[in-house]
Design an enzyme around this catalytic site. Structure first.
Site, PDB file in Angstrom:
ATOM      1  N   GLU A 191       0.809  -1.227   0.000  1.00  0.00           N
ATOM      2  CA  GLU A 191       0.000   0.000   0.000  1.00  0.00           C
ATOM      3  C   GLU A 191       0.839   1.272   0.000  1.00  0.00           C
ATOM      4  OE1 GLU A 191      -0.451  -2.618   1.915  1.00  0.00           O
ATOM      5  OE2 GLU A 191      -2.540  -3.284   1.808  1.00  0.00           O
ATOM      6  N   PHE A 250     -10.663  -7.379  14.827  1.00  0.00           N
ATOM      7  CA  PHE A 250      -9.667  -7.874  13.879  1.00  0.00           C
ATOM      8  C   PHE A 250      -9.402  -6.794  12.814  1.00  0.00           C
ATOM      9  CE2 PHE A 250      -8.789 -10.166   9.817  1.00  0.00           C
ATOM     10  CZ  PHE A 250      -7.513 -10.592  10.165  1.00  0.00           C
ATOM     11  N   GLN A 251      -8.146  -6.493  12.604  1.00  0.00           N
ATOM     12  CA  GLN A 251      -7.696  -5.494  11.625  1.00  0.00           C
ATOM     13  C   GLN A 251      -8.276  -4.101  11.882  1.00  0.00           C
ATOM     14  OE1 GLN A 251      -8.019  -7.175   7.597  1.00  0.00           O
ATOM     15  NE2 GLN A 251      -5.970  -8.004   7.886  1.00  0.00           N
ATOM     16  N   LYS A 253     -17.213  -0.609   7.606  1.00  0.00           N
ATOM     17  CA  LYS A 253     -17.808  -1.643   6.746  1.00  0.00           C
ATOM     18  C   LYS A 253     -19.334  -1.511   6.649  1.00  0.00           C
ATOM     19  CE  LYS A 253     -16.408  -6.345   6.025  1.00  0.00           C
ATOM     20  NZ  LYS A 253     -17.052  -7.530   6.386  1.00  0.00           N
ATOM     21  N   MET A 259      24.467   7.664   0.780  1.00  0.00           N
ATOM     22  CA  MET A 259      24.469   8.943   1.485  1.00  0.00           C
ATOM     23  C   MET A 259      24.945   8.759   2.927  1.00  0.00           C
ATOM     24  SD  MET A 259      23.458  11.952   0.347  1.00  0.00           S
ATOM     25  CE  MET A 259      24.867  12.747   1.037  1.00  0.00           C
TER      26      MET A 259
HETATM   27  C1  LIG Z   1      12.672   5.201   4.301  1.00  0.00           C
HETATM   28  C2  LIG Z   1      13.977   5.797   4.618  1.00  0.00           C
HETATM   29  N1  LIG Z   1      14.814   5.161   5.469  1.00  0.00           N
HETATM   30  C3  LIG Z   1      16.031   5.687   5.757  1.00  0.00           C
HETATM   31  C4  LIG Z   1      16.423   6.883   5.218  1.00  0.00           C
HETATM   32  C5  LIG Z   1      17.777   7.479   5.565  1.00  0.00           C
HETATM   33  N2  LIG Z   1      18.629   7.521   4.357  1.00  0.00           N
HETATM   34  C6  LIG Z   1      18.787   8.631   3.623  1.00  0.00           C
HETATM   35  S1  LIG Z   1      19.721   8.390   2.281  1.00  0.00           S
HETATM   36  C7  LIG Z   1      19.972   6.786   2.659  1.00  0.00           C
HETATM   37  C8  LIG Z   1      20.802   5.908   1.775  1.00  0.00           C
HETATM   38  C9  LIG Z   1      20.180   5.719   0.435  1.00  0.00           C
HETATM   39  O1  LIG Z   1      20.821   4.660  -0.227  1.00  0.00           O
HETATM   40  P1  LIG Z   1      20.545   4.344  -1.738  1.00  0.00           P
HETATM   41  O2  LIG Z   1      19.097   4.296  -2.005  1.00  0.00           O
HETATM   42  O3  LIG Z   1      21.321   3.146  -2.120  1.00  0.00           O
HETATM   43  O4  LIG Z   1      21.065   5.641  -2.473  1.00  0.00           O
HETATM   44  P2  LIG Z   1      22.530   6.266  -2.583  1.00  0.00           P
HETATM   45  O5  LIG Z   1      22.678   7.224  -1.450  1.00  0.00           O
HETATM   46  O6  LIG Z   1      23.515   5.153  -2.532  1.00  0.00           O
HETATM   47  O7  LIG Z   1      22.483   6.963  -3.904  1.00  0.00           O
HETATM   48  C10 LIG Z   1      19.320   6.456   3.846  1.00  0.00           C
HETATM   49  C11 LIG Z   1      19.357   5.117   4.486  1.00  0.00           C
HETATM   50  C12 LIG Z   1      15.509   7.523   4.347  1.00  0.00           C
HETATM   51  N3  LIG Z   1      15.760   8.704   3.807  1.00  0.00           N
HETATM   52  N4  LIG Z   1      14.326   6.952   4.045  1.00  0.00           N
END
Ligand SMILES: Cc1ncc(C[n+]2csc(CCOP(=O)(O)OP(=O)(O)O)c2C)c(N)n1
Length: 558
Positions: free
Chosen positions: A47, A109-110, A159, A472
């Site tokens: 979702e 439930f749910q 519902k 990052m």
């Molecule tokens: C849902 C979510 N969880 C954690 C983060 C923290 N976060 C920001 S950038 C990043 C790394 C992203 O990795 P990737 O998608 O491989 O992209 P890259 O930076 O390697 O281009 C994380 C874990 C986030 N922004 N969103």
């Protein structure tokens, strides 16, 4: 008429053409009505993706996107998508099933209190307790979602309310006491702003995401050209002004162009259009104010005025109207200021910073991939991004030429947004190519939407800048945590080509710039989703950037 039938009829009256969703026990009756309705249903595999697809659809079409889920876990899975849309002011109408009214509050439930959960991350939410309320509820939902500052609205439908019948009245319009989104801008504020801009020595425009929402591209460009004011864009505003325009300085802020960050600290008057002055755009607030810059802030949402920074002239209203009126006043005053000195300075700083990167070698780097991608894609291509280095590289190196064709999760920074949003965008705009610029970590979070894109025949292109790390975070660990690398290595798992193929999509791994060009050309011709896996070094950093909590002038160049 049953509540479920009334819901579908009301959606039809709002001209809903598509719903992104996944059924379950508490929403069965509505799905049964959908069986006979002339509304396309797109089945998602989670979702969260339904909300992102509705969001992508909304950002591109500038109409509300609709998503639908069952109660409990179906509803809670929407939460990240709703929060993403809320932070980026995107209009979604989310419909969730709920346990029967007699069971609410009994841990049925749910059962989950999605009204309580979604309150801080929606613009509004409603739970009709009688079927006769449904037509007005739907009318209100679309009106609130799409007017003023747009945002997500949730309708939670018990519902029994779906099942029961009632006499229905379908209103053609709605008025809500205390909600007056059509604010006409104050002409005296516009006149004052015009005077301040005309008397400025070094005017600048900062264009925010609301310019894209308001479809105010032409008006913005006309004002900039009249004033001969350079334009910087916030991250959400990227692509609100053509990035090949001589007055464009590109993105400002944490991952902005160095020329934009330098010159904004030299400007004397800033016309900020539909921007919320995020710390990511202007850096440390105190330092930004200390530059002595005078701020004119145009925004549809009065609560944004002086939320973060003191403002000299606020103008509340639809920024398309404000810019139109401002231009009229400027033309009437018929004063053309000589901006030669300021524009020479702008050119000097541009030259100082532009083309710093050596893009000549054969080795694949992220900036080269993005610049090549720009060359290969038609200008009307819609681009979404994931979150992380991929997003920042896209911001820095992928120039948006046609306004309103670039979308990212800028407020919440949601990994996994880009791919489903791209699918939603493609549904809204089937005749243009849609590309998601991805990181391997982000893509992994909603990669199950490959099933939706293949089965529902919604072909998009995913370019994964695959550094096999959470890039990052890895960059921060290298730079600020003494290389104590923890919880970032993704080990190149899964194999993205095989993953794409497992879902019936096309997967291509490229090892050179030439192979990349060929893959993109192939993908543009493909009628199935194509995942282009581009291995890059896990050590590659994004530069320049402004360290969080510091001033724009302290940006780190390399
Ligand atoms: C849902 C979510 N969880 C954690 C983060 C923290 N976060 C920001 S950038 C990043 C790394 C992203 O990795 P990737 O998608 O491989 O992209 P890259 O930076 O390697 O281009 C994380 C874990 C986030 N922004 N969103």
């Amino acid at each position: 008429m049953s509540g479920a039938k009334a819901l579908i009829k009301a959606l039809k009256r709002e001209k809903v053409e598509v719903i992104f969703g996944l059924p379950g026990g508490a929403i069965m009756r509505v799905y049964d009505e959908l069986y006979d309705a002339d509304i396309r249903h797109i089945l998602v595999r989670h979702e969260q993706s339904a909300a992102h697809m509705a969001d992508g659809y909304a950002r591109v079409s500038r109409r509300a996107g609709v998503c639908m889920t069952t109660s409990g876990p179906g509803a809670t899975n929407l939460v990240t998508g709703l929060a993403t849309a809320y932070m980026d002011s995107s209009p979604i109408v989310a419909i969730t099933g709920q346990v029967p009214t007699s069971m609410i509050g009994k841990d049925a439930f749910q059962e989950t209190d999605i009204i309580g959960i979604s309150t801080p991350i929606t613009k509004y939410n409603m739970q009709p307790r009688d079927p006769s309320e449904i037509p007005l509820t739907v009318k209100k939902a679309f009106y609130i979602a799409t007017t003023g500052r747009p945002g997500p609205v949730l309708i939670d439908l018990p519902k029994d309310v779906q099942d029961k019948t009632a006499d229905m009245v379908f209103p053609d319009s709605v008025k809500i006491r205390g909600y007056n989104p059509d604010v006409q801008p104050d002409p005296s504020a516009i006149a004052k702003a015009a005077d301040m801009l005309l008397s400025a020595e070094r005017p600048m425009i900062m264009s925010g995401g609301g310019v894209i929402i308001a479809n105010a591209f032409q008006e913005l460009q006309a004002v900039a050209e009249f004033l001969q004011a350079p334009v910087v864009t916030t991250f959400k505003g990227k692509g609100s002004f053509p990035e090949n325009h001589p007055l464009s300085l590109g993105p400002v802020g944490m991952h902005g162009h160095p020329e934009a960050n330098k010159l904004i600290t030299e400007a004397d008057v800033l016309l900020a259009v539909a921007s919320r002055f995020s710390d990511r755009s202007v850096g440390r607030f105190d330092d930004f104010i200390a530059t002595g810059i005078k701020i004119i802030h145009a925004d549809i949402d009065p609560s944004e005025i002086e939320k973060n920074l003191p403002v000299h002239i606020p103008i509340i209203g639809d920024v398309k109207v404000i810019l139109t009126e401002l231009l009229k006043v400027l033309i009437k005053k018929a004063i053309k200021k000589d901006r030669t000195k300021w524009l020479e300075r702008v050119e000097e700083v541009k030259q100082q910073f532009r083309n710093r990167q050596d893009l000549g070698s054969k080795e694949i780097t992220a900036p080269k991939i993005l610049k090549k991608l720009r060359e290969l894609l038609p200008i009307d291509t819609i681009v979404t991004t994931e979150v992380g280095q991929n997003q920042m590289w896209a911001s820095l190196h992928f120039d948006v030429i046609k306004p309103g064709t670039f979308f990212s999760s800028t407020g919440l920074g949601t990994m996994g947004f880009g791919f489903p949003a791209a699918i939603g965008a493609k549904v809204a705009c089937p005749n243009v190519p849609v590309v998601d610029i991805a990181g391997d970590g982000s893509f992994g979070m909603t990669a199950n939407s490959l099933a939706t894109s293949v089965l529902e025949k919604i072909p998009v292109i995913v370019v994964i800048l695959n550094n096999s790390v959470l890039g990052m975070v890895a960059q921060w660990q290298r730079m600020f945590y003494n290389r104590r690398m923890i919880a970032v290595d993704l080990h190149n798992v899964p194999d993205m080509v095989k993953l794409a193929e497992a879902y019936g999509a096309q997967g291509i791994r490229v090892q050179s710039m030439d192979e990349f060009s060929k893959a993109v050309r192939l993908a543009l011709k493909s009628d199935v989703t194509t995942v282009i896996d581009v291995p890059i070094s896990p050590e590659e950093n994004v530069f320049p950037f402004v360290v969080p909590g510091s001033a724009l002038k302290d940006m780190v160049l390399a």
